[in-house]
Design an enzyme around this catalytic site. Structure first.
Site, PDB file in Angstrom:
ATOM      1  N   HIS A 260      -3.524  -5.074   0.023  1.00 31.35           N
ATOM      2  CA  HIS A 260      -3.098  -5.630   1.322  1.00 31.35           C
ATOM      3  C   HIS A 260      -3.221  -7.304   1.201  1.00 31.35           C
ATOM      4  O   HIS A 260      -4.240  -7.649   1.412  1.00 31.35           O
ATOM      5  CB  HIS A 260      -3.857  -5.187   2.528  1.00 31.35           C
TER       6      HIS A 260
ATOM      7  N   CYS B 226       0.981  -1.133  -0.032  1.00 33.63           N
ATOM      8  CA  CYS B 226       0.034  -0.132  -0.016  1.00 33.63           C
ATOM      9  C   CYS B 226       0.888   1.148   0.063  1.00 33.63           C
ATOM     10  O   CYS B 226       1.633   1.682  -1.027  1.00 33.63           O
ATOM     11  CB  CYS B 226      -1.049  -0.046   1.179  1.00 33.63           C
TER      12      CYS B 226
ATOM     13  N   GLU C 155      -2.303  -9.261   3.616  1.00 34.25           N
ATOM     14  CA  GLU C 155      -2.609  -9.695   4.648  1.00 34.25           C
ATOM     15  C   GLU C 155      -4.130  -9.650   5.073  1.00 34.25           C
ATOM     16  O   GLU C 155      -4.638  -9.994   6.156  1.00 34.25           O
ATOM     17  CB  GLU C 155      -1.735  -8.888   5.871  1.00 34.25           C
TER      18      GLU C 155
END
Length: 202
Positions: A125, A12, A127
């Site tokens: 992202h 990001c 995650e």
């Protein structure tokens, strides 16, 4: 094993920092991709030639490419045109291109062209599980395994670096569990690291 290499992964804003360091502030343009879940359209040749996706199992590539697998939280991005015109394309290879809510394209994954520079970045992202943001999307194991594969990839890349901590005590100073944290929306924890007080030199 690469001589004296440090692995860098930018997510990001980390992606944006790497882009700005190479292409200047003018490379960033407004992008409407806050809380936006998207598939990952890979660029031509990425599945064959990139280090990040070149050895990915077919089911990983298919899950990323064909499902709403990636979660975006950004208001800035790098357009394919600026990626080329600023010279960023000389140093990085664009691996995937997405479009925001109003149809503006942005680079969503890239890696350094030089094989001795293990530098990778995603605008999304990895995650974040997409169904935690888009509640109309049902959880599925294919997407979960594909995102896990990305974390396994960077772990294996880091293991190739010759750099090591001198002792367990030195390692513990950098352990995230020793830093203040707070719960934030969409993420498990936000760790607060004051770089002015924390000695970053090893």
């Amino acid at each position: 094993r690469r001589p004296n290499s440090f692995v860098i992964w930018g997510t990001c804003q980390g992606f944006e920092v790497l882009a700005v360091l190479e292409g200047g502030w003018q490379i960033l343009t407004r992008t409407d991709a806050e809380s936006l879940v998207l598939p990952l359209p890979l660029t031509h040749g990425t599945e064959r030639y990139s280090r990040l996706f070149g050895e990915a199992p077919e089911e990983v590539v298919m899950a990323l490419r064909d499902q709403n697998s990636t979660t975006n939280f950004h208001e800035w991005g790098v357009s394919p045109t600026d990626f080329i015109q600023t010279g960023l394309a000389h140093s990085f290879r664009a691996l995937a291109v997405n479009t925001d809510r109003i149809g503006r394209p942005f680079i969503s994954a890239m890696e350094a062209r030089q094989p001795h520079l293990p530098i990778y970045a995603t605008q999304f992202h990895p995650e974040v599980l997409p169904w935690n943001v888009d509640h109309t999307q049902a959880p599925n194991n294919q997407t979960k395994r594909a995102l896990r594969w990305l974390s396994d990839f960077i772990r294996d890349e880091a293991a190739r670096s010759p750099h090591r901590f001198d002792s367990a005590g030195q390692l513990s100073r950098f352990d995230l569990r020793n830093f203040p944290k707070k719960a934030v929306k969409y993420f498990d924890w936000l760790y607060e690291i004051n770089v002015h007080k924390f000695p970053l030199n090893l």
